[in-house]
Design a protein around this motif. Sequence first.
Motif, PDB file in Angstrom:
ATOM      1  N   ARG A  19       0.849  -1.151   0.044  1.00 21.08           N
ATOM      2  CA  ARG A  19      -0.046   0.006  -0.004  1.00 21.08           C
ATOM      3  C   ARG A  19       0.741   1.245  -0.126  1.00 21.08           C
ATOM      4  O   ARG A  19       0.582   2.146  -0.703  1.00 21.08           O
ATOM      5  N   ALA A  20       1.967   1.372   0.600  1.00 23.28           N
ATOM      6  CA  ALA A  20       2.679   2.420   0.782  1.00 23.28           C
ATOM      7  C   ALA A  20       3.455   2.648  -0.601  1.00 23.28           C
ATOM      8  O   ALA A  20       3.467   3.736  -0.923  1.00 23.28           O
ATOM      9  N   VAL A  22       2.230   1.884  -3.634  1.00 22.78           N
ATOM     10  CA  VAL A  22       1.113   2.271  -4.586  1.00 22.78           C
ATOM     11  C   VAL A  22       0.704   3.603  -4.256  1.00 22.78           C
ATOM     12  O   VAL A  22       0.660   4.683  -5.087  1.00 22.78           O
ATOM     13  N   GLU A  23       0.641   4.088  -2.845  1.00 24.22           N
ATOM     14  CA  GLU A  23       0.142   5.277  -2.406  1.00 24.22           C
ATOM     15  C   GLU A  23       1.284   6.459  -2.842  1.00 24.22           C
ATOM     16  O   GLU A  23       0.924   7.738  -2.876  1.00 24.22           O
ATOM     17  N   TYR A  25       2.261   6.990  -5.563  1.00 20.76           N
ATOM     18  CA  TYR A  25       1.770   7.398  -6.895  1.00 20.76           C
ATOM     19  C   TYR A  25       0.400   8.256  -6.829  1.00 20.76           C
ATOM     20  O   TYR A  25      -0.282   7.773  -7.362  1.00 20.76           O
ATOM     21  N   ALA A  26       0.503   9.503  -6.323  1.00 21.87           N
ATOM     22  CA  ALA A  26      -0.460  10.203  -5.757  1.00 21.87           C
ATOM     23  C   ALA A  26      -1.338  10.407  -6.906  1.00 21.87           C
ATOM     24  O   ALA A  26      -2.514  10.711  -6.761  1.00 21.87           O
ATOM     25  N   GLN A  30      -5.154   4.150  -8.433  1.00 22.20           N
ATOM     26  CA  GLN A  30      -4.431   3.243  -7.472  1.00 22.20           C
ATOM     27  C   GLN A  30      -5.421   1.971  -7.314  1.00 22.20           C
ATOM     28  O   GLN A  30      -6.543   2.174  -7.039  1.00 22.20           O
TER      29      GLN A  30
END
Length: 71
Positions: A19-20, A22-23, A25-26, A30
């Motif tokens: 999750r970190a 993926v996140e 790439y704000a 996602q």
Amino acid sequence: KVRGVELTDDTYAPERAVRAIVEAYAQASQEVVRIRPEELGVKEIGHFGAFTSRFESTLWKQLGDWLLEDS
């Protein structure tokens, strides 16, 4: 689009780590996909096991199909 793959028995890259990443790439859309070994009919996958040829027709196909979705 960014897709993270969380393998529930992966101790090297657990859910929090996936999750970190993926996140980070704000600006992108996602998604995190959670895959359990039993969904593929096996007892374990593990981090490095996912890259073995025994998953060619299951996990690899699933991920490959996603990569080709918008091609």
